[in-house]
Scaffold this motif. Structure first.
Motif, short mmCIF file in Angstrom:
data_model
loop_
_atom_site.label_atom_id
_atom_site.label_comp_id
_atom_site.label_asym_id
_atom_site.label_seq_id
_atom_site.Cartn_x
_atom_site.Cartn_y
_atom_site.Cartn_z
N LEU A 128 0.85 -1.19 0.00
CA LEU A 128 0.00 0.00 0.00
C LEU A 128 0.89 1.23 0.00
O LEU A 128 1.84 1.32 0.78
N LEU A 129 0.57 2.16 -0.88
CA LEU A 129 1.24 3.44 -0.91
C LEU A 129 0.22 4.51 -0.54
O LEU A 129 -0.90 4.50 -1.07
N MET A 130 0.61 5.41 0.34
CA MET A 130 -0.25 6.53 0.67
C MET A 130 0.38 7.78 0.08
O MET A 130 1.56 8.05 0.30
N ILE A 131 -0.42 8.50 -0.69
CA ILE A 131 0.07 9.66 -1.42
C ILE A 131 -0.70 10.89 -0.97
O ILE A 131 -1.94 10.87 -0.90
N ASN A 132 0.03 11.97 -0.68
CA ASN A 132 -0.65 13.21 -0.28
C ASN A 132 -1.14 13.96 -1.52
O ASN A 132 -0.89 13.54 -2.66
N LYS A 133 -1.81 15.09 -1.30
CA LYS A 133 -2.40 15.82 -2.42
C LYS A 133 -1.36 16.44 -3.33
O LYS A 133 -1.66 16.82 -4.46
N ASP A 134 -0.10 16.51 -2.89
CA ASP A 134 0.99 17.02 -3.72
C ASP A 134 1.63 15.92 -4.58
O ASP A 134 2.55 16.20 -5.35
N GLY A 135 1.17 14.68 -4.41
CA GLY A 135 1.71 13.57 -5.19
C GLY A 135 2.91 12.88 -4.56
O GLY A 135 3.53 12.02 -5.18
N ASP A 136 3.24 13.25 -3.31
CA ASP A 136 4.36 12.62 -2.62
C ASP A 136 3.91 11.33 -1.93
O ASP A 136 2.86 11.31 -1.28
N ILE A 137 4.71 10.30 -2.06
CA ILE A 137 4.44 9.05 -1.34
C ILE A 137 4.90 9.27 0.09
O ILE A 137 6.09 9.44 0.35
N ILE A 138 3.94 9.28 1.01
CA ILE A 138 4.26 9.62 2.39
C ILE A 138 4.24 8.41 3.32
O ILE A 138 4.65 8.51 4.48
N TYR A 139 3.75 7.28 2.84
CA TYR A 139 3.69 6.07 3.66
C TYR A 139 3.67 4.87 2.74
O TYR A 139 3.01 4.88 1.70
N ARG A 140 4.42 3.84 3.14
CA ARG A 140 4.49 2.60 2.37
C ARG A 140 4.31 1.46 3.35
O ARG A 140 4.97 1.41 4.39
N HIS A 141 3.40 0.53 3.03
CA HIS A 141 3.14 -0.61 3.90
C HIS A 141 3.19 -1.89 3.07
O HIS A 141 2.46 -2.01 2.08
N GLU A 142 4.03 -2.82 3.47
CA GLU A 142 4.17 -4.08 2.74
C GLU A 142 3.59 -5.22 3.56
O GLU A 142 3.79 -5.29 4.77
N GLY A 143 2.86 -6.13 2.88
CA GLY A 143 2.25 -7.26 3.55
C GLY A 143 0.96 -6.86 4.24
O GLY A 143 0.51 -5.72 4.16
N TRP A 144 0.34 -7.84 4.91
CA TRP A 144 -0.90 -7.56 5.65
C TRP A 144 -1.10 -8.61 6.72
O TRP A 144 -1.09 -9.80 6.43
#
Length: 161
Positions: A128-144
């Motif tokens: 999972l990648l979380m992207i802010n409104k500026d297009g920056d990837i601010i969080y990355r989560h691998e696995g579940w």
């Protein structure tokens, strides 16, 4: 001796200031209806989560319904979720029935050649990648695993006030 620590701190400050967040490219992929859609069309007003998954991935199957619940709760607050399926030509036919079985309400697009997956250096599913409104990837989560949905909600709450 006092110059050496000061020099190290100066170099560290330069290094930290030159690190730039990875940004998401404005990609175009096909949705489950066979239409080409861009990231720009699908992104959220405040934050976007991109979920990379495959039909053969058991943790992905556990994550998707929980991610969908988060989407339903935060969608009206500026959150968008985009499912990026990474199945190849042999298993792509499973994607639409599977998304219907899981009752996924967020858009799913197909990265059949894994171009986006490779461009973003993703090697674990789900990612999972979380992207802010500026297009920056601010969080990355691998696995579940159980409880990961709480981490995701925490990250969302830190952005959406």
């Amino acid at each position: 001796m006092t110059r050496k620590p000061a020099l190290i701190i100066f170099i560290l400050c330069l290094t930290i200031n030159t690190v730039k967040a990875q940004t998401i490219p404005d990609f175009m992929l096909e949705n489950l209806d066979g239409e080409w859609v861009s990231y720009d069309e699908l992104k959220g007003e405040e934050v976007t989560i991109i979920d990379f998954w495959a039909s053969w991935c058991k943790p992905c199957m556990k994550a998707m319904p929980q991610i969908d619940e988060i989407f339903k709760e935060y969608g009206s607050k500026g959150l968008a979720v985009i499912g990026v399926n990474t199945d190849g030509p042999r298993s792509i036919s499973k994607v639409l029935p599977l998304s219907k079985t899981l009752k996924i309400s967020y858009p799913i697009i197909s990265d059949i050649d894994n171009e986006l997956l490779n461009e973003l250096n993703i090697s674990v599913l789900p990612t999972l990648l979380m992207i802010n409104k500026d297009g920056d990837i601010i969080y990355r989560h691998e696995g579940w695993t159980a409880g990961d949905e709480k981490k995701l909600v925490q990250q969302i709450n830190s952005i959406i006030q």
